[in-house]
Design an enzyme around this catalytic site. Sequence first.
Site, mmCIF file in Angstrom:
data_model
loop_
_atom_site.group_PDB
_atom_site.id
_atom_site.type_symbol
_atom_site.label_atom_id
_atom_site.label_comp_id
_atom_site.label_asym_id
_atom_site.label_seq_id
_atom_site.Cartn_x
_atom_site.Cartn_y
_atom_site.Cartn_z
ATOM 1 N N ASP A 1 7.064 42.525 -37.344
ATOM 2 C CA ASP A 1 7.571 42.470 -38.668
ATOM 3 C C ASP A 1 6.267 42.238 -39.726
ATOM 4 O O ASP A 1 6.226 43.049 -40.913
ATOM 5 C CB ASP A 1 8.512 41.370 -38.829
ATOM 6 C CG ASP A 1 9.680 41.357 -37.841
ATOM 7 O OD1 ASP A 1 10.172 42.155 -37.343
ATOM 8 O OD2 ASP A 1 10.002 40.061 -37.152
ATOM 9 N N ASN B 1 6.538 51.355 -30.936
ATOM 10 C CA ASN B 1 5.383 51.303 -29.895
ATOM 11 C C ASN B 1 5.631 52.487 -28.906
ATOM 12 O O ASN B 1 6.478 53.376 -29.282
ATOM 13 C CB ASN B 1 5.881 50.163 -29.131
ATOM 14 C CG ASN B 1 7.100 50.084 -28.439
ATOM 15 O OD1 ASN B 1 7.897 51.033 -28.263
ATOM 16 N ND2 ASN B 1 7.733 48.718 -28.431
ATOM 17 N N SER C 1 16.052 39.945 -40.156
ATOM 18 C CA SER C 1 16.475 38.659 -39.785
ATOM 19 C C SER C 1 15.857 37.443 -40.660
ATOM 20 O O SER C 1 14.619 37.469 -41.138
ATOM 21 C CB SER C 1 16.459 38.459 -38.409
ATOM 22 O OG SER C 1 14.876 38.595 -37.747
ATOM 23 N N SER D 1 1.124 50.233 -30.338
ATOM 24 C CA SER D 1 0.579 49.936 -28.828
ATOM 25 C C SER D 1 0.934 51.032 -27.919
ATOM 26 O O SER D 1 2.031 51.753 -28.105
ATOM 27 C CB SER D 1 1.076 48.656 -28.432
ATOM 28 O OG SER D 1 2.545 48.656 -28.179
#
Length: 307
Positions: free
Chosen positions: A229, A144, A10, A181
């Site tokens: 990103d 994640n 994006s 994470s």
Amino acid sequence: MECRVLSIQSHVVRGYVGNKSASFPLQVLGFEVDSINSVQFSNHTGYSHWKGQVLTADELHVLYEGIKLNKVHQYDYVLTGYTRDTSFLEMVVDIIQELKRANPNLVYVCDPVLGDHGSMYVPQNLYPVYKNKVVPVADIITPNQFEAELLTGKNITTEKDAVEVMDLLHAMGPDTVVITSSDLPSRLGDRFLVSLGSQRKVRPDGSRTTQRVRMEVHKVDAVFVGTGDLFAAMLLAWTHHYPDDLKMACEKTFSVMHHVIQRTISYAHELAGPGRRPSPPQLELRMVQSKADIEDPAIILEATVIS
């Protein structure tokens, strides 16, 4: 030698997300970056208002055809992030497969954005496309914990579970997996979260070796946009510079993240004033101001090699 990245992500006019988060840091580190903007928005969607346009799968194909007609579609890396449309994602896969046929050494870095904390924030029908089409052609992925569990069907409650999940992801295709994470308890206390990485390599004799690392990452009490990103772009860069040393690549990547986030949060609190929570515009990543840290990050986070 010149290294060229095709980044399909994006774009925002104001702020840092997607290609705006990835391009500048990669260019600073010496990569040529060709950007295709999957959306063009005024700003990220965490603001009160946003306007813009979304690129369709057909429009993506037209842009790629233009590159091909000029015979300038030779790439070393492809980088992708957040997508909401299945036909667009399938077109991305078609392009990557074609580019890999032209250059079998091309490395595809994929952030498989599906959701977090137990819930999906993309349409459900993207899940089978990621699992069956995207991940199998990826070389490096940065899920994640929720995304890693979703893609493998296995829950992570211990470090051993995480290693098994990373091995399952390797079996699906990617040689490098970093779980950015997790909810695993940190050895340093509850102000830290745990990230894990695994890199599978084939020795000259054909046997395989796997390096696995664990990192304790300092938590920050703020919501940032564009950090995923930036992370994927930095992992691309540092695995390029340290192809056989995941530990060093992760230390560099996480250290860049630390410096950018700390600079951003300090500036945001300064703007917001005492006792006030910073707003989305105040929390835009301090990317340009972090140029020196992106180029040569002081290592403030050491990875531990695990078995």
